[in-house]
Design an enzyme around this catalytic site. Sequence first.
Site, PDB file in Angstrom:
ATOM      1  N   TYR A  20      49.798  34.856  34.532  1.00  0.00           N
ATOM      2  CA  TYR A  20      48.451  34.277  34.634  1.00  0.00           C
ATOM      3  C   TYR A  20      48.432  32.841  35.151  1.00  0.00           C
ATOM      4  O   TYR A  20      47.502  32.086  34.859  1.00  0.00           O
ATOM      5  CB  TYR A  20      47.710  34.391  33.294  1.00  0.00           C
ATOM      6  CG  TYR A  20      47.680  35.801  32.783  1.00  0.00           C
ATOM      7  CD1 TYR A  20      46.894  36.771  33.397  1.00  0.00           C
ATOM      8  CD2 TYR A  20      48.473  36.181  31.698  1.00  0.00           C
ATOM      9  CE1 TYR A  20      46.891  38.082  32.951  1.00  0.00           C
ATOM     10  CE2 TYR A  20      48.469  37.491  31.240  1.00  0.00           C
ATOM     11  CZ  TYR A  20      47.680  38.437  31.872  1.00  0.00           C
ATOM     12  OH  TYR A  20      47.684  39.735  31.422  1.00  0.00           O
ATOM     13  N   ALA A  21      49.425  32.459  35.922  1.00  0.00           N
ATOM     14  CA  ALA A  21      49.457  31.119  36.525  1.00  0.00           C
ATOM     15  C   ALA A  21      48.634  31.153  37.813  1.00  0.00           C
ATOM     16  O   ALA A  21      49.160  31.118  38.929  1.00  0.00           O
ATOM     17  CB  ALA A  21      50.892  30.680  36.791  1.00  0.00           C
ATOM     18  N   ASN A  22      47.328  31.254  37.632  1.00  0.00           N
ATOM     19  CA  ASN A  22      46.381  31.350  38.739  1.00  0.00           C
ATOM     20  C   ASN A  22      45.147  30.547  38.385  1.00  0.00           C
ATOM     21  O   ASN A  22      44.701  30.552  37.238  1.00  0.00           O
ATOM     22  CB  ASN A  22      45.952  32.811  38.967  1.00  0.00           C
ATOM     23  CG  ASN A  22      47.125  33.734  39.146  1.00  0.00           C
ATOM     24  OD1 ASN A  22      47.846  33.652  40.122  1.00  0.00           O
ATOM     25  ND2 ASN A  22      47.336  34.620  38.174  1.00  0.00           N
TER      26      ASN A  22
ATOM     27  N   ASP B 293      50.161  32.483  41.367  1.00  0.00           N
ATOM     28  CA  ASP B 293      51.570  32.801  41.172  1.00  0.00           C
ATOM     29  C   ASP B 293      51.990  33.805  42.249  1.00  0.00           C
ATOM     30  O   ASP B 293      51.160  34.284  43.031  1.00  0.00           O
ATOM     31  CB  ASP B 293      51.832  33.320  39.762  1.00  0.00           C
ATOM     32  CG  ASP B 293      51.060  34.587  39.396  1.00  0.00           C
ATOM     33  OD1 ASP B 293      50.820  35.447  40.271  1.00  0.00           O
ATOM     34  OD2 ASP B 293      50.685  34.714  38.213  1.00  0.00           O
TER      35      ASP B 293
ATOM     36  N   HIS C 117      41.092  38.726  33.497  1.00  0.00           N
ATOM     37  CA  HIS C 117      41.975  38.731  34.672  1.00  0.00           C
ATOM     38  C   HIS C 117      41.434  39.663  35.762  1.00  0.00           C
ATOM     39  O   HIS C 117      41.530  39.344  36.952  1.00  0.00           O
ATOM     40  CB  HIS C 117      43.395  39.133  34.264  1.00  0.00           C
ATOM     41  CG  HIS C 117      44.400  38.977  35.358  1.00  0.00           C
ATOM     42  ND1 HIS C 117      44.658  37.768  35.966  1.00  0.00           N
ATOM     43  CD2 HIS C 117      45.208  39.884  35.959  1.00  0.00           C
ATOM     44  CE1 HIS C 117      45.584  37.936  36.894  1.00  0.00           C
ATOM     45  NE2 HIS C 117      45.935  39.209  36.901  1.00  0.00           N
TER      46      HIS C 117
ATOM     47  N   HIS D 196      30.720  21.954  49.536  1.00  0.00           N
ATOM     48  CA  HIS D 196      30.403  21.986  48.109  1.00  0.00           C
ATOM     49  C   HIS D 196      30.292  23.428  47.626  1.00  0.00           C
ATOM     50  O   HIS D 196      29.606  24.238  48.236  1.00  0.00           O
ATOM     51  CB  HIS D 196      29.097  21.226  47.860  1.00  0.00           C
ATOM     52  CG  HIS D 196      28.763  21.079  46.426  1.00  0.00           C
ATOM     53  ND1 HIS D 196      27.488  21.156  45.957  1.00  0.00           N
ATOM     54  CD2 HIS D 196      29.542  20.848  45.325  1.00  0.00           C
ATOM     55  CE1 HIS D 196      27.476  20.984  44.651  1.00  0.00           C
ATOM     56  NE2 HIS D 196      28.712  20.795  44.251  1.00  0.00           N
TER      57      HIS D 196
END
EC number: 5.4.99.62
Length: 129
Positions: A118-120, A28, A96, A20
Amino acid sequence: MKRHGILNSQISKVLADLGHTDTIVIADCGLPIPAGVARIDLALELGTPSFVDVVRIVADDMAVEQVTLATEIKAANPVALEAVTKLGVPQDYVSHEAFKELTKQAKVIIRTGEATPYANVILHAGVIF
């Protein structure tokens, strides 16, 4: 051989070992990976596998309590944001630069072939009970 779920043995083991609030990152192909953080590199070529596909498949096999995204995704990458929003879990936003700092605490970073900005996402483990 498994019939369902994630076939990648490294990802499957990481998910089974999560507790947990542990975190994993789906990234990316350009996100810097900090020294000392495990990497699972799925990138085959630009765009393959996609961020959207990896998020969908991993989240389907993981109890996700919350996600963290870079604020910049809102303006720069609505497709990636929509894929994460479809998970239906609370979203937290940081710059970011702050996002990259948070990746230092992740159990693993899964690198996709995604080549859009920013594909994270940081996935925070929940519990199944």
